[in-house]
Design an enzyme around this catalytic site. Structure first.
Site, PDB file in Angstrom:
ATOM      1  N   ILE A   1     -31.031  39.461 -35.721  1.00  0.00           N
ATOM      2  CA  ILE A   1     -30.362  39.580 -34.425  1.00  0.00           C
ATOM      3  C   ILE A   1     -31.334  39.250 -33.292  1.00  0.00           C
ATOM      4  CG2 ILE A   1     -29.299  41.198 -32.798  1.00  0.00           C
ATOM      5  CD1 ILE A   1     -28.090  42.633 -35.226  1.00  0.00           C
TER       6      ILE A   1
ATOM      7  N   VAL B   1     -31.914  35.488 -33.044  1.00  0.00           N
ATOM      8  CA  VAL B   1     -30.793  34.747 -32.478  1.00  0.00           C
ATOM      9  C   VAL B   1     -30.584  35.095 -31.005  1.00  0.00           C
ATOM     10  CG1 VAL B   1     -28.288  34.441 -32.598  1.00  0.00           C
ATOM     11  CG2 VAL B   1     -29.645  34.455 -34.702  1.00  0.00           C
ATOM     12  N   GLU B   2     -30.740  36.373 -30.657  1.00  0.00           N
ATOM     13  CA  GLU B   2     -30.459  36.811 -29.289  1.00  0.00           C
ATOM     14  C   GLU B   2     -31.509  36.339 -28.289  1.00  0.00           C
ATOM     15  OE1 GLU B   2     -28.026  38.244 -27.853  1.00  0.00           O
ATOM     16  OE2 GLU B   2     -26.774  39.031 -29.454  1.00  0.00           O
ATOM     17  N   SER B   3     -32.786  36.448 -28.652  1.00  0.00           N
ATOM     18  CA  SER B   3     -33.836  36.199 -27.664  1.00  0.00           C
ATOM     19  C   SER B   3     -34.964  35.313 -28.137  1.00  0.00           C
ATOM     20  CB  SER B   3     -34.432  37.541 -27.204  1.00  0.00           C
ATOM     21  OG  SER B   3     -35.175  38.137 -28.268  1.00  0.00           O
TER      22      SER B   3
END
Length: 217
Positions: free
Chosen positions: A96, A99-101
Site C-alpha cells: 500500500i 502504491v500510495e506514496s
C-alpha cells in the site's frame, strides 16, 4: 522459485474471481479458486481482475528496489510494529505504501492526503488521537494510523480487495457495490496494483512463511 506461481494464479483468475487458501501443519500453503473444504478461508472475494492501463512489466525491478531502497528500509521497523499491533500483514502495508506514496514520506495529494500511506484529515480524525492527527506527516504515526484503518476495513468487509477498494473510494461506494470492488476505473486499478505487488511480495517471502506452495485447480 523462479516465478511467482501465486501471483500467476491470481492474474489468471476470471473477472469477479475468488481465491481461497490455508497453510497446513507441515508448512505447505494451499490456494484454490473455490473452497475445497472447511480448512480454506477466503483470501480474495470477487476482485475484478483487469489489467491496469499503461502498466509495464516492471515488477522485478520494483521488488528489487523495495529490497534495497534506504527510504524503504528506514520505515520497515514501524511497518512491522504496526502490522503486529493491529493484526494486518506487513507485506500488505508495504504494498500500500509503495502504491500510495512510493515511500516519499512528505507526499501530499491535491485532496489533502499526506504521508507514506496518504492519510486524509477525515481519516485521521477517525483513527488517530488529536495529538497524532496534528503530526500525521511523521512516518510512524502515519503508518500506525493507516494500519488501524486497514484493520478496521478488513473487519468490516471481510476481504482484502473490498477493504482496498474502501480505502480508495470510500466505504459507501463499496457498500453500494454489494461489499465488492465498485465499477470505478481508478479504484479497480488501485486495487489491482496493490494486489499484484502484495502477492509478489508474499511469494518472494514464501520460504519464511511456508515450506512449499501448492496451487489447486
Amino acid at each position: 522459485m523462479k516465478a511467482w506461481p501465486l501471483l500467476s494464479l491470481v492474474l489468471a483468475l476470471p473477472a469477479r474471481a475468488e481465491l481461497w487458501g490455508f497453510v497446513d501443519a507441515t508448512g505447505v500453503a494451499h490456494f484454490a479458486p473455490t473452497q475445497l473444504d472447511r480448512r480454506y478461508t477466503r483470501v480474495l472475494d470477487g476482485v475484478t481482475m483487469q489489467r491496469v492501463p499503461g502498466k509495464t512489466d516492471g515488477g522485478v525491478a520494483l521488488l528489487n528496489w523495495l529490497d534495497i531502497a534506504p527510504e524503504v528500509k528506514a520505515v520497515q521497523p514501524w511497518v512491522r510494529e504496526a502490522a503486529t499491533l493491529y493484526g494486518v500483514d506487513a507485506d500488505l502495508l508495504k504494498a500500500i505504501i509503495a502504491v500510495e506514496s512510493g515511500y516519499q514520506r512528505n507526499a501530499m495529494s491535491p485532496r489533502g492526503a499526506v504521508g507514506l500511506m496518504q492519510i486524509t484529515p477525515e481519516t485521521a480524525l477517525r483513527y488517530a488521537t488529536p495529538a497524532d492527527a496534528a503530526r500525521l506527516i511523521e512516518p510512524r504515526i502515519n503508518i500506525h494510523t493507516g494500519a488501524r484503518m486497514l484493520a478496521d476495513l478488513m473487519r468490516r468487509f471481510r476481504s482484502i480487495d473490498a477493504a482496498l477498494a474502501a480505502w480508495n473510494a470510500g466505504e459507501g461506494a463499496v457498500r453500494r457495490a454489494g461489499n465488492r470492488v465498485p465499477n470505478i476505473e481508478e479504484t479497480q486499478a488501485h486495487v489491482q496494483l496493490v494486489l499484484e505487488l502484495y502477492w509478489a511480495l508474499l511469494q518472494q517471502g514464501q520460504p519464511a512463511r511456508a515450506q512449499r506452495l501448492t496451487l489447486h485447480p
